[in-house]
Design an enzyme around this catalytic site. Structure first.
Site, short mmCIF file in Angstrom:
data_model
loop_
_atom_site.label_atom_id
_atom_site.label_comp_id
_atom_site.label_asym_id
_atom_site.label_seq_id
_atom_site.Cartn_x
_atom_site.Cartn_y
_atom_site.Cartn_z
N LYS A 148 0.82 -1.22 0.00
CA LYS A 148 0.00 0.00 0.00
C LYS A 148 0.85 1.26 0.00
O LYS A 148 0.49 2.25 -0.64
CB LYS A 148 -0.99 -0.01 1.18
CG LYS A 148 -2.10 -1.03 0.98
CD LYS A 148 -3.28 -0.76 1.87
CE LYS A 148 -4.43 -1.69 1.49
NZ LYS A 148 -5.57 -1.60 2.39
N LYS A 166 -4.03 -11.13 -7.95
CA LYS A 166 -5.31 -11.45 -7.31
C LYS A 166 -6.35 -10.39 -7.67
O LYS A 166 -6.00 -9.24 -7.97
CB LYS A 166 -5.16 -11.58 -5.80
CG LYS A 166 -4.85 -10.29 -5.10
CD LYS A 166 -5.09 -10.37 -3.61
CE LYS A 166 -5.05 -8.95 -3.09
NZ LYS A 166 -5.45 -8.70 -1.76
N LYS A 182 -9.54 -4.33 -5.88
CA LYS A 182 -10.02 -3.02 -6.31
C LYS A 182 -8.88 -2.06 -6.58
O LYS A 182 -8.96 -1.22 -7.45
CB LYS A 182 -10.92 -2.42 -5.22
CG LYS A 182 -12.36 -2.79 -5.38
CD LYS A 182 -13.16 -2.40 -4.17
CE LYS A 182 -12.98 -3.40 -3.06
NZ LYS A 182 -13.90 -3.23 -1.93
P1 AMP Z 1 -10.68 -6.19 1.59
O1 AMP Z 1 -11.60 -5.71 0.53
O2 AMP Z 1 -9.24 -6.13 1.19
O3 AMP Z 1 -10.99 -5.57 2.93
O4 AMP Z 1 -10.94 -7.76 1.76
C1 AMP Z 1 -12.06 -8.29 2.44
C2 AMP Z 1 -11.93 -9.80 2.54
O5 AMP Z 1 -11.88 -10.40 1.23
C3 AMP Z 1 -10.66 -10.26 3.25
O6 AMP Z 1 -10.95 -11.38 4.05
C4 AMP Z 1 -9.74 -10.65 2.12
O7 AMP Z 1 -8.80 -11.61 2.49
C5 AMP Z 1 -10.73 -11.21 1.09
N1 AMP Z 1 -10.21 -11.07 -0.29
C6 AMP Z 1 -9.85 -9.91 -0.90
N2 AMP Z 1 -9.44 -10.14 -2.18
C7 AMP Z 1 -9.56 -11.49 -2.37
C8 AMP Z 1 -9.31 -12.37 -3.49
N3 AMP Z 1 -8.88 -11.89 -4.66
N4 AMP Z 1 -9.56 -13.68 -3.33
C9 AMP Z 1 -10.01 -14.17 -2.15
N5 AMP Z 1 -10.27 -13.41 -1.08
C10 AMP Z 1 -10.05 -12.08 -1.16
#
Ligand code: AMP
Ligand code: TRP
Length: 333
Positions: free
Chosen positions: A109, A196, A199
């Site tokens: 980040k 992966k 966003k």
């Molecule tokens: P975030 O939007 O980064 O707060 O992620 C929210 C949840 O989604 C967290 O538990 C992340 O580990 C999971 N997550 C985010 N991106 C992925 C992805 N590409 N594949 C699987 N899980 C994800």
């Protein structure tokens, strides 16, 4: 009953990676565990943001989670439970500077901020973010934390912090939380299956769960299948990702038949993509209806979220009372 906690940042959209990596599990785990799920607005203050947007996104994510089947009584908004911040300070005093510098999400980040501006402002908040995450987990004494693979390192840090706290104060107070992964802990970007789904990479790299149905179909149909770097005889990452999505949607008939085609060397990517697009759209359809119903009753739903957060806050306050005593703070009147 064992306890489960997980949290998600209110960053605007909920994508298929979030859903299949974490949120689908939030819903399922409610049948067998005592679950608490948070929308972590304090966390979203660690990257540049607008105040009005944060407020709106926080409500939006809370509504999304409810639409995905999180029960109202299990949901809270972090900003309505300020005890997380107090615990975070206390835990910060048993966390070393060195271990925080090893966090890859911080490196990613802060690099991302510097990419757009080499003199970008990198806050203490962004650096201390994993300590707040540990506080989110430990404050509810969670045994399990359903998350995607990218959170593994933060979970390990949370366990180290719990252990150090217990050791320093001579008391087995905090549990050591374990991550819970789904079968799809890492969904890949449709535009670049070497990365992966996320966003932060930009719009074409994530498929928005509550986005336009046509857009979902288009993005799946144009998903990259061959990146040219797959070893002979292996399935490419892009194709694996499409199969993983099909399985995650629980469409096993299509999965098995297309997998047979693949093994026979007769798979047409267009068939696989059409099956995945149908499966995702069918899966999302009822969630979309849930969301519309919640939105039709917006004021009432918001009031319930606030009231429920206040209830969950009582659990956090109980932990804080005990922690304050353990660490040598004077009791409150
Ligand atoms: P975030 O939007 O980064 O707060 O992620 C929210 C949840 O989604 C967290 O538990 C992340 O580990 C999971 N997550 C985010 N991106 C992925 C992805 N590409 N594949 C699987 N899980 C994800
Ligand atoms: N750091 C997590 C993410 O980026 C979000 C999060 C904050 C979290 N607090 C948490 C996840 C506590 C699990 C438990 O996705």
């Amino acid at each position: 009953m064992k306890r489960v906690l997980s949290c998600i940042q209110p960053t605007g959209d909920l994508h298929l990676g979030n859903y299949f990596g974490a949120v689908q599990n939030y819903e399922r785990l409610q049948a067998s565990y005592d679950c608490v799920y948070g929308v972590v607005d304090y966390h979203s203050m660690t990257m540049p943001y607008k105040a009005s947007q944060l407020r709106e996104n926080t409500w939006k994510m809370a509504f999304y989670l409810l639409a995905c089947g999180v029960k109202m009584e299990n949901l809270f908004v972090q900003g309505l439970v300020p005890e997380h911040i107090e615990l975070s300070w206390i835990l910060g005093c048993v966390t070393s500077y060195g271990e925080l510098t090893r966090m890859t999400q911080f490196k990613d980040k802060s690099d991302q901020l510097r990419e757009s501006d080499k003199d970008a402002f990198v806050s203490l908040g962004l650096f201390a973010y994993p300590v707040l995450q540990a506080a989110d987990i430990l404050i509810y004494r969670a045994d399990y934390v359903p998350v995607g693979k990218d959170q593994e390192q933060h979970l390990e840090l949370s366990r180290n912090i719990a252990q150090r706290f217990n050791h320093q104060f001579g008391k087995e107070y905090f549990v050591h939380p374990e991550p819970l992964f789904t079968e799809t802990p890492k969904i890949l970007s449709p535009a670049d299956p070497n990365r992966k789904m996320s966003k932060s990479l930009g719009e074409k790299h994530y498929i928005n769960l509550f986005g336009d149905e046509d857009r979902i179909r288009k993005q799946i149909k144009s998903a990259v299948t061959d990146t040219g770097d797959t070893p002979e005889g292996e399935m490419s990452a892009g194709v694996q990702n499409l199969f993983a999505l099909l399985k995650a949607c629980d469409n096993m008939d299509a999965y098995n038949s297309l997998m047979d085609d693949y093994k026979a060397g007769a798979l047409r990517y267009s068939d696989l993509k059409a099956a995945v697009a149908d499966a995702v759209v069918n899966l999302v359809h009822p969630l979309r209806e849930n969301l519309a119903a919640l939105e039709a009753d917006k004021r009432n739903v918001k009031a319930q979220i606030q009231a429920n957060s206040a209830k969950i806050r009582e659990r956090a306050q109980e932990t804080l009372r005990e922690v304050r005593e353990i660490v040598g703070l004077i009791p409150m009147k």
